[in-house]
Design a protein around this motif. Structure first.
Motif, PDB file in Angstrom:
ATOM      1  N   ILE A 209       0.839  -1.201   0.000  1.00 17.13           N
ATOM      2  CA  ILE A 209       0.000   0.000   0.000  1.00 17.13           C
ATOM      3  C   ILE A 209       0.873   1.251   0.000  1.00 17.13           C
ATOM      4  N   TYR A 210       0.492   2.215  -0.837  1.00 10.81           N
ATOM      5  CA  TYR A 210       1.151   3.518  -0.886  1.00 10.81           C
ATOM      6  C   TYR A 210       0.082   4.610  -0.800  1.00 10.81           C
ATOM      7  N   TYR A 211       0.514   5.801  -0.382  1.00  6.89           N
ATOM      8  CA  TYR A 211      -0.402   6.939  -0.375  1.00  6.89           C
ATOM      9  C   TYR A 211       0.364   8.212  -0.679  1.00  6.89           C
ATOM     10  N   THR A 212      -0.371   9.239  -1.061  1.00  8.62           N
ATOM     11  CA  THR A 212       0.205  10.556  -1.287  1.00  8.62           C
ATOM     12  C   THR A 212      -0.864  11.610  -1.037  1.00  8.62           C
ATOM     13  N   THR A 213      -0.453  12.782  -0.596  1.00  6.91           N
ATOM     14  CA  THR A 213      -1.379  13.889  -0.371  1.00  6.91           C
ATOM     15  C   THR A 213      -1.170  14.957  -1.439  1.00  6.91           C
ATOM     16  N   PHE A 214      -2.206  15.767  -1.668  1.00  5.35           N
ATOM     17  CA  PHE A 214      -2.132  16.786  -2.710  1.00  5.35           C
ATOM     18  C   PHE A 214      -3.205  17.833  -2.460  1.00  5.35           C
ATOM     19  N   SER A 215      -3.087  18.957  -3.173  1.00  4.64           N
ATOM     20  CA  SER A 215      -4.067  20.037  -3.093  1.00  4.64           C
ATOM     21  C   SER A 215      -4.687  20.229  -4.468  1.00  4.64           C
ATOM     22  N   GLN A 216      -5.506  21.259  -4.616  1.00  3.25           N
ATOM     23  CA  GLN A 216      -6.148  21.518  -5.896  1.00  3.25           C
ATOM     24  C   GLN A 216      -5.151  21.884  -6.984  1.00  3.25           C
ATOM     25  N   THR A 217      -4.040  22.450  -6.598  1.00  4.63           N
ATOM     26  CA  THR A 217      -3.091  22.953  -7.591  1.00  4.63           C
ATOM     27  C   THR A 217      -1.756  22.229  -7.609  1.00  4.63           C
ATOM     28  N   ARG A 218      -1.502  21.373  -6.595  1.00  3.67           N
ATOM     29  CA  ARG A 218      -0.152  20.809  -6.519  1.00  3.67           C
ATOM     30  C   ARG A 218      -0.167  19.454  -5.823  1.00  3.67           C
ATOM     31  N   SER A 219       0.572  18.510  -6.415  1.00  7.62           N
ATOM     32  CA  SER A 219       0.850  17.239  -5.758  1.00  7.62           C
ATOM     33  C   SER A 219       2.224  17.336  -5.121  1.00  7.62           C
TER      34      SER A 219
END
Length: 313
Positions: A209-219
Protein backbone atom coordinates in the motif's frame (compact mmCIF):
# COMPACT_ATOMS: atom_id res chain seq x y z
CA UNK A 1 -24.66 0.95 -6.84
CA UNK A 2 -23.03 4.08 -5.43
CA UNK A 3 -24.85 6.34 -2.93
CA UNK A 4 -24.33 9.77 -1.40
CA UNK A 5 -26.53 11.94 0.78
CA UNK A 6 -27.18 15.57 1.72
CA UNK A 7 -29.71 16.83 4.24
CA UNK A 8 -32.75 14.56 4.11
CA UNK A 9 -31.98 13.11 0.66
CA UNK A 10 -29.92 10.11 -0.42
CA UNK A 11 -29.24 9.50 -4.11
CA UNK A 12 -28.14 6.20 -5.63
CA UNK A 13 -26.69 5.77 -9.12
CA UNK A 14 -25.92 2.61 -11.06
CA UNK A 15 -25.21 1.28 -14.54
CA UNK A 16 -28.19 -0.16 -16.40
CA UNK A 17 -28.30 -2.14 -19.65
CA UNK A 18 -31.27 -0.95 -21.67
CA UNK A 19 -32.19 -4.10 -23.60
CA UNK A 20 -34.31 -2.08 -26.04
CA UNK A 21 -31.06 -0.80 -27.55
CA UNK A 22 -28.23 -2.59 -29.32
CA UNK A 23 -25.69 -4.35 -27.13
CA UNK A 24 -23.11 -2.04 -25.53
CA UNK A 25 -24.96 1.06 -26.73
CA UNK A 26 -27.69 0.42 -24.17
CA UNK A 27 -25.42 0.92 -21.16
CA UNK A 28 -26.70 4.02 -19.35
CA UNK A 29 -26.78 5.52 -15.85
CA UNK A 30 -29.92 5.26 -13.71
CA UNK A 31 -30.66 7.01 -10.42
CA UNK A 32 -33.17 7.12 -7.62
CA UNK A 33 -33.66 9.43 -4.63
CA UNK A 34 -34.69 8.44 -1.13
CA UNK A 35 -36.07 11.26 1.00
CA UNK A 36 -37.02 11.21 4.65
CA UNK A 37 -40.78 10.95 5.23
CA UNK A 38 -41.26 10.52 1.46
CA UNK A 39 -39.53 7.27 0.57
CA UNK A 40 -37.82 6.07 -2.59
CA UNK A 41 -38.56 7.61 -5.97
CA UNK A 42 -39.09 5.55 -9.12
CA UNK A 43 -35.72 4.84 -10.79
CA UNK A 44 -35.07 6.92 -13.89
CA UNK A 45 -32.29 7.24 -16.44
CA UNK A 46 -30.03 10.28 -16.29
CA UNK A 47 -31.28 11.89 -19.52
CA UNK A 48 -27.87 12.69 -20.99
CA UNK A 49 -26.90 9.01 -20.85
CA UNK A 50 -29.98 7.88 -22.80
CA UNK A 51 -28.02 7.82 -26.05
CA UNK A 52 -25.93 5.45 -28.20
CA UNK A 53 -22.79 5.65 -26.04
CA UNK A 54 -21.64 3.25 -23.35
CA UNK A 55 -21.69 4.67 -19.80
CA UNK A 56 -20.71 2.78 -16.65
CA UNK A 57 -18.92 2.94 -13.26
CA UNK A 58 -20.92 5.93 -11.94
CA UNK A 59 -19.90 7.69 -8.73
CA UNK A 60 -21.79 10.51 -7.04
CA UNK A 61 -21.21 13.27 -4.47
CA UNK A 62 -23.23 16.26 -3.23
CA UNK A 63 -21.44 19.59 -3.62
CA UNK A 64 -21.47 22.90 -1.73
CA UNK A 65 -24.60 23.99 -3.62
CA UNK A 66 -26.53 20.92 -2.56
CA UNK A 67 -26.38 19.63 -6.15
CA UNK A 68 -25.30 16.07 -7.02
CA UNK A 69 -22.29 15.53 -9.27
CA UNK A 70 -22.27 12.18 -11.06
CA UNK A 71 -19.01 11.06 -12.70
CA UNK A 72 -18.73 7.97 -14.92
CA UNK A 73 -16.94 6.28 -17.80
CA UNK A 74 -18.16 7.06 -21.30
CA UNK A 75 -17.17 5.91 -24.78
CA UNK A 76 -18.01 7.68 -28.00
CA UNK A 77 -20.74 6.59 -30.41
CA UNK A 78 -18.37 4.56 -32.58
CA UNK A 79 -18.09 1.75 -30.02
CA UNK A 80 -20.29 -1.32 -30.45
CA UNK A 81 -20.25 -5.01 -29.53
CA UNK A 82 -17.77 -5.77 -32.34
CA UNK A 83 -15.28 -3.02 -31.51
CA UNK A 84 -11.64 -3.93 -30.99
CA UNK A 85 -10.32 -3.53 -27.46
CA UNK A 86 -7.78 -0.93 -28.56
CA UNK A 87 -10.58 1.15 -30.10
CA UNK A 88 -12.55 0.94 -26.85
CA UNK A 89 -9.51 2.13 -24.91
CA UNK A 90 -9.00 5.08 -27.24
CA UNK A 91 -12.66 6.06 -26.93
CA UNK A 92 -13.01 5.81 -23.14
CA UNK A 93 -13.20 9.12 -21.26
CA UNK A 94 -14.29 10.42 -17.85
CA UNK A 95 -17.62 12.25 -18.11
CA UNK A 96 -20.09 13.89 -15.71
CA UNK A 97 -23.57 15.31 -15.27
CA UNK A 98 -24.92 17.53 -12.46
CA UNK A 99 -28.33 17.23 -10.78
CA UNK A 100 -29.72 20.63 -9.78
CA UNK A 101 -31.54 20.36 -6.44
CA UNK A 102 -33.75 23.39 -7.22
CA UNK A 103 -35.01 22.30 -10.63
CA UNK A 104 -34.68 18.55 -9.93
CA UNK A 105 -33.14 18.17 -13.39
CA UNK A 106 -29.82 16.92 -14.79
CA UNK A 107 -27.39 18.93 -16.88
CA UNK A 108 -26.07 17.78 -20.23
CA UNK A 109 -23.21 15.28 -20.14
CA UNK A 110 -19.75 16.82 -20.44
CA UNK A 111 -16.33 15.18 -20.49
CA UNK A 112 -13.45 15.81 -18.11
CA UNK A 113 -10.86 14.01 -20.26
CA UNK A 114 -10.31 14.01 -24.01
CA UNK A 115 -7.42 11.90 -25.24
CA UNK A 116 -6.49 8.60 -26.91
CA UNK A 117 -5.62 6.83 -23.64
CA UNK A 118 -7.79 4.55 -21.54
CA UNK A 119 -9.23 6.65 -18.69
CA UNK A 120 -10.77 4.39 -16.04
CA UNK A 121 -11.71 3.97 -12.37
CA UNK A 122 -13.20 7.35 -11.40
CA UNK A 123 -13.56 7.79 -7.63
CA UNK A 124 -15.29 10.71 -5.90
CA UNK A 125 -15.13 12.00 -2.36
CA UNK A 126 -16.67 14.93 -0.51
CA UNK A 127 -16.62 16.43 2.97
CA UNK A 128 -19.35 17.93 5.17
CA UNK A 129 -18.97 21.32 3.43
CA UNK A 130 -19.56 19.92 -0.05
CA UNK A 131 -15.95 20.14 -1.23
CA UNK A 132 -15.56 17.46 -3.92
CA UNK A 133 -12.42 15.74 -5.21
CA UNK A 134 -12.08 13.25 -8.05
CA UNK A 135 -9.32 10.80 -8.94
CA UNK A 136 -9.06 8.49 -11.93
CA UNK A 137 -6.43 6.34 -13.61
CA UNK A 138 -4.98 6.32 -17.12
CA UNK A 139 -3.22 3.45 -18.87
CA UNK A 140 -0.74 5.18 -21.13
CA UNK A 141 -0.20 2.39 -23.68
CA UNK A 142 -3.77 1.02 -23.54
CA UNK A 143 -2.40 -2.45 -22.73
CA UNK A 144 -3.96 -3.70 -19.56
CA UNK A 145 -1.30 -6.39 -18.97
CA UNK A 146 1.49 -3.81 -18.69
CA UNK A 147 1.54 -2.24 -15.25
CA UNK A 148 4.31 0.33 -14.95
CA UNK A 149 2.78 2.96 -17.24
CA UNK A 150 -0.30 3.79 -15.18
CA UNK A 151 -0.91 7.35 -14.02
CA UNK A 152 -3.37 8.73 -11.45
CA UNK A 153 -4.90 12.18 -11.96
CA UNK A 154 -7.07 14.38 -9.77
CA UNK A 155 -9.43 17.32 -10.20
CA UNK A 156 -11.56 19.33 -7.74
CA UNK A 157 -15.16 20.49 -8.27
CA UNK A 158 -15.95 24.02 -7.02
CA UNK A 159 -19.72 23.83 -7.52
CA UNK A 160 -19.48 25.15 -11.07
CA UNK A 161 -16.53 23.55 -12.87
CA UNK A 162 -13.57 21.20 -12.48
CA UNK A 163 -10.07 22.42 -11.70
CA UNK A 164 -7.23 21.69 -14.10
CA UNK A 165 -6.16 18.06 -13.57
CA UNK A 166 -2.96 17.43 -11.62
CA UNK A 167 -0.80 14.30 -11.66
CA UNK A 168 -0.98 12.39 -8.39
CA UNK A 169 1.25 9.43 -9.33
CA UNK A 170 2.95 8.94 -12.70
CA UNK A 171 4.02 5.77 -14.49
CA UNK A 172 3.49 3.41 -11.57
CA UNK A 173 2.39 -0.23 -11.38
CA UNK A 174 -1.00 0.56 -9.82
CA UNK A 175 -3.02 -2.64 -9.37
CA UNK A 176 -6.02 -1.39 -7.36
CA UNK A 177 -8.63 1.28 -7.93
CA UNK A 178 -7.22 4.50 -6.44
CA UNK A 179 -9.29 5.70 -3.47
CA UNK A 180 -9.49 9.30 -2.29
CA UNK A 181 -10.57 11.34 0.73
CA UNK A 182 -10.71 15.10 1.30
CA UNK A 183 -10.13 16.91 4.60
CA UNK A 184 -12.64 19.17 6.35
CA UNK A 185 -11.05 22.35 4.98
CA UNK A 186 -11.19 21.18 1.38
CA UNK A 187 -7.55 22.19 0.96
CA UNK A 188 -5.96 18.73 1.17
CA UNK A 189 -6.81 15.34 -0.27
CA UNK A 190 -5.18 11.95 0.03
CA UNK A 191 -5.06 9.11 -2.47
CA UNK A 192 -4.26 5.49 -1.56
CA UNK A 193 -3.54 2.53 -3.83
CA UNK A 194 -1.53 -0.70 -4.16
CA UNK A 195 1.67 -0.91 -6.23
CA UNK A 196 3.13 -4.13 -7.59
CA UNK A 197 6.80 -4.53 -6.71
CA UNK A 198 7.99 -6.52 -9.73
CA UNK A 199 5.39 -5.56 -12.35
CA UNK A 200 4.11 -9.14 -12.30
CA UNK A 201 0.56 -9.53 -10.94
CA UNK A 202 1.02 -13.31 -10.84
CA UNK A 203 3.28 -12.88 -7.78
CA UNK A 204 1.05 -10.72 -5.55
CA UNK A 205 3.03 -11.10 -2.31
CA UNK A 206 5.14 -8.04 -3.26
CA UNK A 207 2.10 -5.78 -3.58
CA UNK A 208 2.11 -3.03 -0.94
CA UNK A 209 0.00 0.00 0.00
CA UNK A 210 1.15 3.52 -0.89
CA UNK A 211 -0.40 6.94 -0.38
CA UNK A 212 0.21 10.56 -1.29
CA UNK A 213 -1.38 13.89 -0.37
CA UNK A 214 -2.13 16.79 -2.71
CA UNK A 215 -4.07 20.04 -3.09
CA UNK A 216 -6.15 21.52 -5.90
CA UNK A 217 -3.09 22.95 -7.59
CA UNK A 218 -0.15 20.81 -6.52
CA UNK A 219 0.85 17.24 -5.76
CA UNK A 220 3.69 16.83 -3.30
CA UNK A 221 5.23 14.23 -5.59
CA UNK A 222 6.06 11.87 -2.74
CA UNK A 223 4.63 8.37 -2.60
CA UNK A 224 4.73 7.06 0.95
CA UNK A 225 5.00 3.30 1.47
CA UNK A 226 2.40 2.33 4.08
CA UNK A 227 2.93 -1.43 4.22
CA UNK A 228 6.16 -3.38 3.73
CA UNK A 229 5.26 -7.03 3.77
CA UNK A 230 6.51 -9.31 1.02
CA UNK A 231 4.84 -12.44 2.39
CA UNK A 232 1.22 -11.39 1.86
CA UNK A 233 -0.70 -9.34 -0.67
CA UNK A 234 -1.71 -5.92 0.72
CA UNK A 235 -4.65 -4.81 -1.40
CA UNK A 236 -8.03 -3.05 -1.63
CA UNK A 237 -6.98 0.04 0.36
CA UNK A 238 -9.35 2.92 1.11
CA UNK A 239 -8.82 6.01 3.21
CA UNK A 240 -10.77 8.44 5.38
CA UNK A 241 -10.25 11.60 7.41
CA UNK A 242 -11.59 10.89 10.87
CA UNK A 243 -13.51 13.37 13.01
CA UNK A 244 -10.27 13.80 14.94
CA UNK A 245 -8.63 15.16 11.75
CA UNK A 246 -6.33 12.17 11.41
CA UNK A 247 -6.04 9.99 8.31
CA UNK A 248 -6.90 6.29 8.50
CA UNK A 249 -6.32 3.54 5.95
CA UNK A 250 -8.35 0.35 5.77
CA UNK A 251 -6.95 -2.50 3.69
CA UNK A 252 -7.00 -6.23 3.09
CA UNK A 253 -4.04 -8.50 3.63
CA UNK A 254 -4.52 -11.67 1.58
CA UNK A 255 -2.91 -15.06 1.93
CA UNK A 256 -3.17 -17.14 -1.23
CA UNK A 257 -3.48 -20.91 -1.04
CA UNK A 258 -4.84 -23.77 -3.13
CA UNK A 259 -7.56 -26.17 -2.01
CA UNK A 260 -8.73 -29.03 -4.23
CA UNK A 261 -7.23 -27.32 -7.25
CA UNK A 262 -8.90 -23.95 -6.57
CA UNK A 263 -7.13 -20.78 -5.45
CA UNK A 264 -8.40 -19.59 -2.07
CA UNK A 265 -8.00 -16.03 -0.81
CA UNK A 266 -8.10 -15.92 2.97
CA UNK A 267 -7.76 -12.36 4.15
CA UNK A 268 -7.65 -10.14 7.20
CA UNK A 269 -9.10 -6.64 7.17
CA UNK A 270 -7.04 -4.04 9.03
CA UNK A 271 -7.08 -0.35 9.77
CA UNK A 272 -4.33 1.95 11.01
CA UNK A 273 -3.84 5.67 11.52
CA UNK A 274 -1.25 7.27 9.26
CA UNK A 275 1.68 8.47 11.35
CA UNK A 276 0.72 6.36 14.35
CA UNK A 277 3.48 5.05 16.58
CA UNK A 278 1.62 1.77 16.87
CA UNK A 279 3.52 -0.97 15.05
CA UNK A 280 0.69 -3.43 14.48
CA UNK A 281 -2.55 -2.37 12.80
CA UNK A 282 -5.97 -3.06 14.31
CA UNK A 283 -7.83 -6.12 13.04
CA UNK A 284 -11.43 -5.50 11.93
CA UNK A 285 -12.32 -9.01 10.76
CA UNK A 286 -10.98 -11.92 8.73
CA UNK A 287 -12.19 -14.48 6.23
CA UNK A 288 -13.12 -14.28 2.56
CA UNK A 289 -13.55 -10.53 2.01
CA UNK A 290 -14.14 -8.54 -1.16
CA UNK A 291 -13.88 -4.80 -1.87
CA UNK A 292 -13.90 -3.21 1.60
CA UNK A 293 -14.50 0.55 1.67
CA UNK A 294 -14.19 2.89 4.62
CA UNK A 295 -16.48 5.92 4.92
CA UNK A 296 -16.58 8.75 7.42
CA UNK A 297 -19.26 8.76 10.12
CA UNK A 298 -21.72 11.68 10.06
CA UNK A 299 -21.82 11.66 13.85
CA UNK A 300 -21.56 15.06 15.47
CA UNK A 301 -19.21 13.72 18.11
CA UNK A 302 -15.52 14.43 17.80
CA UNK A 303 -14.48 10.84 18.34
CA UNK A 304 -13.58 8.69 15.38
CA UNK A 305 -16.31 6.37 14.27
CA UNK A 306 -15.70 4.13 11.28
CA UNK A 307 -18.22 2.27 9.20
CA UNK A 308 -16.94 -0.35 6.79
CA UNK A 309 -19.18 -1.61 3.98
CA UNK A 310 -18.42 -4.70 1.86
CA UNK A 311 -19.58 -4.96 -1.75
CA UNK A 312 -19.38 -8.58 -2.86
CA UNK A 313 -18.62 -8.87 -6.58
Amino acid sequence: YFPDSAGTKTMIVWSHDNEQKNKVKGMEIDYTIWEKDVGMSTPQVIPGTDDDKLQMEPKIAFDLNGDAVCVFLQTDSSINENSDFSDVCNATEIAYSVWNHNTQTWSAVNTITSNSRMDISPELTSNENGDVALVWMTDNDNKYKTLSDRTIFSSFWNGNCWSNPITVAQNKAVVTIPKVAIDSSGNEAICVFTLDGDNDPQSPSDQNIYYTTFSQTRSNGNLIKFTDDNQYQDTAPSVVYGWDGEKYIVWLKNEHSTYQGEEIHEGTLYYKQIGSNRVDPFIITNGTISDPTVISSSSSTRSLVMSVIWFII
